[in-house]
Design a protein around this motif. Structure first.
Motif, PDB file in Angstrom:
ATOM      1  N   ALA A 400      -0.348  33.899  16.211  1.00  0.00           N
ATOM      2  CA  ALA A 400      -0.919  34.421  14.964  1.00  0.00           C
ATOM      3  C   ALA A 400      -0.741  33.428  13.825  1.00  0.00           C
ATOM      4  O   ALA A 400      -1.618  33.282  12.966  1.00  0.00           O
ATOM      5  CB  ALA A 400      -0.271  35.759  14.610  1.00  0.00           C
ATOM      6  N   ALA A 401       0.401  32.723  13.811  1.00  0.00           N
ATOM      7  CA  ALA A 401       0.686  31.784  12.726  1.00  0.00           C
ATOM      8  C   ALA A 401      -0.054  30.463  12.890  1.00  0.00           C
ATOM      9  O   ALA A 401      -0.367  29.794  11.900  1.00  0.00           O
ATOM     10  CB  ALA A 401       2.193  31.529  12.639  1.00  0.00           C
ATOM     11  N   THR A 402      -0.314  30.063  14.136  1.00  0.00           N
ATOM     12  CA  THR A 402      -0.834  28.708  14.382  1.00  0.00           C
ATOM     13  C   THR A 402      -2.243  28.676  14.949  1.00  0.00           C
ATOM     14  O   THR A 402      -2.914  27.644  14.860  1.00  0.00           O
ATOM     15  CB  THR A 402       0.081  27.962  15.370  1.00  0.00           C
ATOM     16  N   GLY A 403      -2.673  29.763  15.589  1.00  0.00           N
ATOM     17  CA  GLY A 403      -3.951  29.726  16.292  1.00  0.00           C
ATOM     18  C   GLY A 403      -3.935  28.842  17.527  1.00  0.00           C
ATOM     19  O   GLY A 403      -4.996  28.433  18.020  1.00  0.00           O
ATOM     20  N   ASP A 404      -2.754  28.568  18.055  1.00  0.00           N
ATOM     21  CA  ASP A 404      -2.611  27.666  19.208  1.00  0.00           C
ATOM     22  C   ASP A 404      -2.978  28.398  20.497  1.00  0.00           C
ATOM     23  O   ASP A 404      -2.120  28.850  21.257  1.00  0.00           O
ATOM     24  CB  ASP A 404      -1.175  27.136  19.262  1.00  0.00           C
ATOM     25  N   ARG A 405      -4.261  28.497  20.754  1.00  0.00           N
ATOM     26  CA  ARG A 405      -4.725  29.172  21.963  1.00  0.00           C
ATOM     27  C   ARG A 405      -4.400  28.370  23.215  1.00  0.00           C
ATOM     28  O   ARG A 405      -4.276  28.932  24.307  1.00  0.00           O
ATOM     29  CB  ARG A 405      -6.230  29.410  21.895  1.00  0.00           C
ATOM     30  N   ALA A 406      -4.248  27.052  23.082  1.00  0.00           N
ATOM     31  CA  ALA A 406      -3.953  26.231  24.259  1.00  0.00           C
ATOM     32  C   ALA A 406      -2.599  26.607  24.846  1.00  0.00           C
ATOM     33  O   ALA A 406      -2.454  26.758  26.069  1.00  0.00           O
ATOM     34  CB  ALA A 406      -3.988  24.753  23.887  1.00  0.00           C
ATOM     35  N   THR A 407      -1.592  26.780  23.980  1.00  0.00           N
ATOM     36  CA  THR A 407      -0.284  27.198  24.481  1.00  0.00           C
ATOM     37  C   THR A 407      -0.362  28.601  25.060  1.00  0.00           C
ATOM     38  O   THR A 407       0.237  28.893  26.106  1.00  0.00           O
ATOM     39  CB  THR A 407       0.764  27.128  23.360  1.00  0.00           C
ATOM     40  N   LEU A 408      -1.089  29.497  24.406  1.00  0.00           N
ATOM     41  CA  LEU A 408      -1.244  30.845  24.941  1.00  0.00           C
ATOM     42  C   LEU A 408      -1.851  30.804  26.339  1.00  0.00           C
ATOM     43  O   LEU A 408      -1.358  31.464  27.262  1.00  0.00           O
ATOM     44  CB  LEU A 408      -2.107  31.687  24.002  1.00  0.00           C
ATOM     45  N   ARG A 409      -2.912  30.037  26.514  1.00  0.00           N
ATOM     46  CA  ARG A 409      -3.565  29.980  27.825  1.00  0.00           C
ATOM     47  C   ARG A 409      -2.659  29.337  28.868  1.00  0.00           C
ATOM     48  O   ARG A 409      -2.697  29.705  30.044  1.00  0.00           O
ATOM     49  CB  ARG A 409      -4.884  29.218  27.706  1.00  0.00           C
ATOM     50  N   GLN A 410      -1.835  28.395  28.437  1.00  0.00           N
ATOM     51  CA  GLN A 410      -0.892  27.761  29.362  1.00  0.00           C
ATOM     52  C   GLN A 410       0.151  28.751  29.856  1.00  0.00           C
ATOM     53  O   GLN A 410       0.535  28.744  31.036  1.00  0.00           O
ATOM     54  CB  GLN A 410      -0.210  26.583  28.661  1.00  0.00           C
ATOM     55  N   LEU A 411       0.608  29.626  28.958  1.00  0.00           N
ATOM     56  CA  LEU A 411       1.708  30.531  29.295  1.00  0.00           C
ATOM     57  C   LEU A 411       1.239  31.889  29.812  1.00  0.00           C
ATOM     58  O   LEU A 411       2.029  32.632  30.402  1.00  0.00           O
ATOM     59  CB  LEU A 411       2.603  30.743  28.066  1.00  0.00           C
ATOM     60  N   LEU A 412      -0.008  32.219  29.584  1.00  0.00           N
ATOM     61  CA  LEU A 412      -0.496  33.554  29.908  1.00  0.00           C
ATOM     62  C   LEU A 412      -0.321  33.941  31.376  1.00  0.00           C
ATOM     63  O   LEU A 412       0.127  35.063  31.662  1.00  0.00           O
ATOM     64  CB  LEU A 412      -1.962  33.682  29.491  1.00  0.00           C
ATOM     65  N   PRO A 413      -0.623  33.069  32.357  1.00  0.00           N
ATOM     66  CA  PRO A 413      -0.423  33.495  33.755  1.00  0.00           C
ATOM     67  C   PRO A 413       1.013  33.897  34.060  1.00  0.00           C
ATOM     68  O   PRO A 413       1.257  34.886  34.765  1.00  0.00           O
ATOM     69  CB  PRO A 413      -0.851  32.265  34.554  1.00  0.00           C
ATOM     70  N   GLY A 414       1.973  33.147  33.524  1.00  0.00           N
ATOM     71  CA  GLY A 414       3.369  33.496  33.757  1.00  0.00           C
ATOM     72  C   GLY A 414       3.750  34.817  33.137  1.00  0.00           C
ATOM     73  O   GLY A 414       4.546  35.590  33.709  1.00  0.00           O
TER      74      GLY A 414
END
Length: 686
Positions: A400-414
């Motif tokens: 929410a603070a950064t908009g860093d969707r790349a990190t979200l997508r990296q961690l989402l499967p785990g």
């Protein structure tokens, strides 16, 4: 300070005329960004086994107390000798009638002592260059035209951080090397290198064994009588405009000497100034600015975990973690995730937050992140039911603070797998009850919630069953995951998660409301099959979290009763006074302390969730919410000066206890100050 137009924060913790006992009760702390630190009492007398001018953080070993003390004596031309600090730093008068110690302050978080001796005003400063296991202890004459000779005697007991002080001293070998000296304790312990810089120096080799008493260890029930070894002493002239600095390091000479003392001070001052510039505007002044600087001590590179570093670097990343508290905590998953918003997002250090989240995600096992990493160990310990749930909330705040969707997508499967592991049961009895969708936890001999005291096999507050905050966190994690999946265009995958969340919400409101008390049960379906009506702060999370699981009609009842029964000026009690297990004081040996740890003892970090809950019920009462923080702001001048203590006694005067600097205490106070837009003065000031 060139980096910011805001005034550099100053915290005055002692002035001449203040109670001398405060010099032993108050402590200072500097950290080096690696997990190492320097710390002691304002008096210069070590009272804890953890006190030392250089506590180095080393790969494969963990933290090591490399240098304990530096005894300093000022000799005037007439022969008078004035010890600086130690047993004489109590405000006692010297032969000329002047107090030796006249004040102590933090400038940009850096400790400064002021002495008045024989017409001279001296300052002593301690500095740790960032990312080095090095300490500088500088002395300068800031007023007065006379000269003097400064005698400096280092004293040490090289040992692992947790070793008791009664352990036998190593057989030290002293070697002169290229203008400096090396002390080798043998075995796996590091070589200590030291020298005096700034003026011609005479070193007298005179080995001495000195007794050392550690008063705080005695009061905590540990070995308290020890010894230190000194290789000899330096003599160096001291006059106005000619400062001298004692440098000690476990680094190689090339690193220890890379920066002059003047350059090291300039670099660290500039670095700290940049921390303030990076922070949001309201955090650049007053108590919030002090907390921005205090937060820096907890954000570290885990030098002891080579595999973490290798994996991070292979991915083009850098490993980061959070030290949960000084002096004795390492990095804990729960504390890290709770602290992340305050330590990193509230300070403008979102990049560090991302690195921390990615680093912990690499340690996901069976749907769990580690509870903590033992000192010097690369493998985590996983017995926690809530750390992983807090991970969801920390990542949600980060995105929410950064908009860093790349990190979200990296961690989402785990994290999808983590939810699946919880739904089908994972370690330590952690799993969803299919009958009601609530999360249960508990395994014999383990303490899995944040109320985790255990001593000699005794789990003080086992809370096995369905704990109130665990299920508030579980509901929130499900809603967060549902939102992520929908944002990624995966509505079909989000649907069963939404169903699980709704099932948990309905069951929570049906099962946890204790009608007779007008509050929430602490645990339902306990190990004895009963529900526990103990009045604890854990129920607050059902209101305070971003996705509150409790029916809004009951918010006010919970928050009002928590205020009435648990709120103090410095945090929330962990148990209401009317409970038979309530303990008013946290003191004594380990067993006595752990028996009180979550049985009334006040926790500073809980002030953050309380403010969140208060503002949810009273959204227009920001001034009132800010007022709840005044006691903790005043606390910045005591105990661990410039930081926030872990716990306090449950009754007035709410004596600070536990760690002198706790990550989530600092983080939640800073976050709450910003949430209330508090204009809090930096008192006391110069």
């Amino acid at each position: 300070m060139s980096s910011t137009s805001a005034p550099a924060p100053v915290r005055v913790a002692w002035r001449r005329g203040d109670a001398p006992g405060a010099l032993l009760d108050r402590e200072w702390l500097l950290a080096n960004g690696l997990g190492g630190y320097a710390s002691g009492t304002l008096a210069g007398i070590p009272t804890r086994r953890y006190h030392g001018l250089l506590v180095a953080a080393l790969p494969g070993i963990g933290r090591v107390v490399a240098l304990t003390r530096l005894d300093a004596v000022l000799r005037l031309p007439g022969g008078e000798a004035y010890p600086l600090g130690g047993g004489t730093a109590s405000g006692a008068s010297g032969p000329d009638g002047e107090a030796r110690l006249t004040g102590f302050r933090l400038e940009l978080g850096l400790p400064v002592w002021t002495y008045g001796v024989g017409g001279l005003t001296l300052e002593q400063r301690v500095l740790m260059p960032h990312a080095q296991n090095t300490v500088h202890v500088g002395f300068s004459v800031v007023e007065g035209a006379g000269s003097a000779v400064l005698e400096l005697r280092p004293a040490l007991h090289a040992r692992r951080h947790e070793d008791l002080v009664g352990a036998q001293l190593p057989a030290y070998a002293l070697t002169a090397v290229n203008g400096g000296f090396e002390v080798s304790p043998g075995g796996e312990l590091p070589t200590l290198r030291f020298e005096v810089r700034g003026a011609p120096t005479t070193f007298t080799h005179r080995e001495e064994r000195m007794a050392q008493i550690y008063a705080a260890e005695r009061s905590r029930g540990y070995a308290w009588e020890g010894a230190l070894w000194s290789p000899g002493s330096f003599e160096v002239p001291l006059s106005h405009g000619a400062p001298v600095t004692f440098v000690a390091s476990t680094e190689v000479w090339e690193v220890a000497r890379a920066l002059s003392p003047e350059a090291a001070l300039s670099a660290e001052t500039e670095r700290r100034g940049r921390l303030l510039v990076r922070a949001p505007a309201p955090a650049r002044r007053g108590a919030a600015a002090e907390l921005v600087l205090a937060a820096d001590a907890f954000l570290v590179t885990p030098v002891g975990r080579a595999e973490d570093a290798a994996r991070s670097q292979a991915e083009g990343d850098e490993p980061r973690t959070v030290i949960a508290g000084y002096h004795w905590f390492t990095d804990w998953g729960r504390d890290t995730m709770i602290s992340l918003r305050g330590l990193a997002l509230s300070t403008g250090r979102a990049a560090a937050a991302g690195r921390i989240l990615r680093a912990f995600a690499r340690h996901l096992r069976d749907g769990l992140i580690p509870n903590y990493f033992p000192e010097g160990d690369a493998e985590g310990v996983y017995h926690t039911a809530d750390a992983t749930l807090w991970f969801f909330h920390a990542l949600d705040a980060y995105v929410a603070a950064t908009g860093d969707r790349a990190t979200l997508r990296q961690l989402l499967p785990g994290l999808e797998n983590a939810v699946a592991c919880h739904q089908r049961d994972t370690r330590f009895g952690i799993g969803v009850d299919p009958a009601d969708g609530l999360l249960r936890q508990g395994a014999e001999g383990y303490q899995l919630t944040w109320m985790d005291a255990k001593v000699d096999g005794w789990v003080v507050t086992p809370r096995r069953g369905k704990a109130v905050e665990i299920n508030a966190l579980w509901y929130g994690a499900l809603r967060i995951l549902e939102g992520w999946l929908r944002q990624e265009g995966r509505a079909a995958d989000a649907k069963p998660i939404a169903h699980a969340a709704e099932c948990a919400r309905e069951s929570f409101n049906r099962r946890f409301w204790f009608e007779a008390g007008g509050h929430l049960f602490d645990v339902v379906d306990g190990e004895d099959g009963k529900d526990d009506p103990a009045f604890r702060p854990n129920q607050l999370f059902a209101v305070a979290l971003p996705y509150p699981v409790l029916d809004p009609a009951r918010w006010n009842a919970v928050v009002s009763t928590v205020r009435e029964k648990l709120l103090t000026p410095v945090g929330l009690r962990s148990l209401a006074r009317d409970h038979p297990d309530y303990q008013p004081s946290y003191h004594g040996d380990l067993r006595t302390r752990d028996a009180a740890y979550h049985q009334g003892t006040v926790w500073s970090w809980l002030m953050g969730p309380f403010v969140d809950a208060w503002l949810r019920v009273h959204p227009d009462d920001r001034p009132g919410a800010r007022g709840f923080l005044d006691g903790l702001v005043a606390h910045l001048g005591e105990a661990g000066v410039g930081s926030v203590s872990e716990v306090f006694d449950a009754e007035p005067p709410f004596t600070p206890r536990g760690c002198i600097a706790q990550a989530w205490g600092v983080a939640e106070l800073l976050r709450a100050l910003l949430a209330t837009e508090a204009e809090v003065p930096n008192a006391p000031s110069r």
